[in-house]
Design a protein around this motif. Structure first.
Motif, PDB file in Angstrom:
ATOM      1  N   VAL A   6      41.240  54.085  61.367  1.00  0.00           N
ATOM      2  CA  VAL A   6      41.124  55.484  60.953  1.00  0.00           C
ATOM      3  C   VAL A   6      41.899  56.344  61.939  1.00  0.00           C
ATOM      4  N   ASP A  65      32.609  56.140  55.130  1.00  0.00           N
ATOM      5  CA  ASP A  65      33.806  56.980  55.116  1.00  0.00           C
ATOM      6  C   ASP A  65      33.757  58.102  54.086  1.00  0.00           C
ATOM      7  N   ILE A  83      42.959  56.269  56.354  1.00  0.00           N
ATOM      8  CA  ILE A  83      42.111  55.090  56.528  1.00  0.00           C
ATOM      9  C   ILE A  83      42.783  53.886  55.873  1.00  0.00           C
TER      10      ILE A  83
END
Length: 104
Positions: A6, A65, A83
Motif C-alpha cells: 500500500v 482496505d 494497493i
C-alpha cells in the motif's frame, strides 16, 4: 497468504518525523485486525508512505482496505492509496533463515 503493498502520497507538510510519530501512535491498534499477520510501516524521501501487510486471505485484506481505514487515509492525506495484492508463495524469516511455505 496474501501480501498487500500500500502506498499513498503525503502532503508536503508532513515530514518524516511527523509520519513516524503517527505510525508509532497507530501501530499498536493493528494487533487486533482480523486476519492480519504482520504490517511494516514504510516511508521514503519522495513523499510516499504506506505499508506492507501480510494477510491470512485476500478477503481479510479487502475487508480492511475498504473499511474505516480507507476513510482515515482520505481524511489525513486527501488521496486514495495505491494497493497491490500478491499471493505469498514463500517467506524466509531471519535470523536463522527459516523458510515457510504457505498452503495454496
Amino acid at each position: 497468504m496474501i501480501t498487500a503493498i500500500v502506498r499513498y502520497d503525503l502532503p508536503a507538510t508532513i515530514t518524516r518525523q511527523d509520519c513516524r510519530a503517527h505510525f508509532e501512535k497507530i501501530a499498536p491498534g493493528f494487533g487486533a485486525v482480523p486476519g492480519l499477520i504482520r504490517k511494516q510501516f514504510i516511508w521514503n524521501e519522495t513523499g510516499i508512505a504506506g505499508g506492507v501487510y501480510q494477510w491470512e486471505s485476500q478477503a481479510d485484506a479487502q475487508a480492511f482496505d475498504h473499511g474505516p481505514w480507507l476513510d482515515g487515509i482520505l481524511a489525513r492525506y486527501g488521496t486514495y492509496p495505491r494497493i497491490e495484492y500478491f499471493q505469498t508463495l514463500a517467506v524466509t524469516d531471519n535470523p536463522g533463515g527459516v523458510v515457510s511455505l504457505p498452503t495454496p
